[in-house]
Design an enzyme around this catalytic site. Structure first.
Site: not given
Ligand code: NAD
Length: 360
Positions: A142, A191, A223, A247, A251
């Site tokens: 970001y 990852k 994942d 992020d 959620d």
């Protein structure tokens, strides 16, 4: 004690939910002998409309001079077509950077009275859920280098994920310390099978883990983490991860707990000055209709009392008042289907009910 709080109501449902939270703080002030001085400042779409920029200098100055910052949410379709540097979300990223807030703490708690709101099978959640996601907030993709260029196949765009060792170390310390105060279980999500930045993340976490022998630390690929959160969320206590993975996973965790309208967050930096906000956005689809659930913002204000001002009793009182109204079956529309009364409460009515519990 007197506390100075900068208040960023923002856009959409922001003003509605923040008003309920500041009124809760006023009740806490009356009951426990504190005074809270609120200063409203602009950020996001409303700041663009008023000043032409999403994060006016004045807002940064007042936030820095305050003891803490309470935020609603920013953004909305009105500003969606503006260029990137003028989007409301730029204000959000900017204030986090300006205040040096690198750690985002997102508790995902499934309250017992809302158990039916959980989309998972009852046997999967068993006795409820209490997960803390620690998300790195000022680094990663970001904030990395980005741009557009002419590629082999025409125009292309790129964003860059980059983490330095000190950035990983400081977020890791927050997570290890948090795990120490909870069940002493930390999952580091990365990852590392694909990304070089994740391999550095993992090496750094492993090195620091030696300083926290009392915390059981393990690596989980992102994942797999996404899958495990719905398969067996109870296996997690604290998760630490990068900005973008955090992020997305927070959620996902929010849906496990029923409604995004229930989830608070705290963004912390080096000192005591932090930013407290609900996890959700400005919900333009329900703005101005009295349908927004103010609980995430009210619990965020409770987290402010706990983390910024060390007012544990007062923070516990807010949590208990929320639990109590839920036990009585009081619900806003987003959680109305869950063991509540037939007619859902408006945003203000829910705030009033929580304040009544606090006064009782
Ligand atoms: P959102 O979180 O605003 O809404 C997603 C869904 O959840 C909507 O159906 C909404 O009605 C519902 N919802 C959200 N908060 C609720 C609440 N308190 N009570 C009841 N229902 C609630 O996400 P979105 O629709 O993707 O984004 C809307 C705008 O918010 C966008 O402009 C986005 O950029 C912005 N946004 C801001 C923040 C922030 O300020 N921290 C975070 C995320 C999104």
């Amino acid at each position: 004690m007197n506390y100075k709080i900068a208040v960023i109501k923002g856009d959409g449902i922001g003003p509605e939910i923040v008003d309920e939270a500041t009124k809760v703080l006023e009740v806490i002030g009356e009951k426990y002998g504190h005074s809270f001085a609120f200063t409203n400042v602009l950020m996001g779409g409303c700041a663009i409309d008023a000043t032409g920029v999403p994060l006016p200098d004045e807002t940064v100055k007042i936030c820095k001079e305050s003891d803490s910052v309470l935020l609603g949410a920013v953004g909305g379709p009105k500003w969606d077509t503006l260029p990137g540097h003028l989007r409301p979300e730029k204000g959000l990223l900017g204030i986090r950077a300006a205040l040096g807030l690198y750690a985002n703490l997102r508790p995902a708690v499934l309250y017992a009275p809302l158990k039916d709101a959980c989309l998972l099978k009852p046997e999967t959640v068993q006795d409820g859920l209490d997960i803390l996601i620690v998300r790195e907030l000022t680094g990663g993709i970001y904030f990395g280098e980005r741009g557009r260029r002419d590629g082999k196949n025409g125009p292309e765009a790129y964003d860059t994920e980059c983490y330095s060792v000190p950035e990983i170390e400081r977020i890791a310390h927050v997570a290890f310390e948090a795990a120490r105060k909870r069940k002493k279980k930390l999952a580091s999500v990365d990852k590392a099978n694909v990304l070089e930045s994740s391999r550095l993340w993992r090496e750094t976490i492993h090195r620091l883990a030696k300083d926290y022998p009392d915390v059981e630390c393990r690596d989980v690929l992102v994942d797999n983490a996404a899958m495990q959160l719905v398969r067996d969320p109870g296996q997690f206590d604290v998760l630490v991860t990068s900005n973008m993975f955090g992020d997305i996973l927070s959620d996902e965790a929010s849906m496990i707990t029923g409604s995004i309208g229930m989830l608070p967050s705290a963004s912390l930096g080096k000192g005591k000055l932090g930013l407290y906000e609900p996890t959700h956005g400005s919900a333009p689809d329900i703005a101005g209709q009295g349908k927004a659930n103010p609980i995430a913002t009210i619990i965020s204000a409770g987290m402010m009392l706990r983390y910024a001002f060390d007012l544990q009793t007062e923070a516990d009182a807010i949590d208990a008042a929320v639990l109590s109204v839920l036990k009585k079956g009081l619900r806003t529309p987003d959680i109305a289907g869950v063991g509540g009364q037939n007619k859902p409460l408006t945003t203000t009515e829910m705030g009033d009910a929580i304040r009544a519990e606090l006064r009782a």
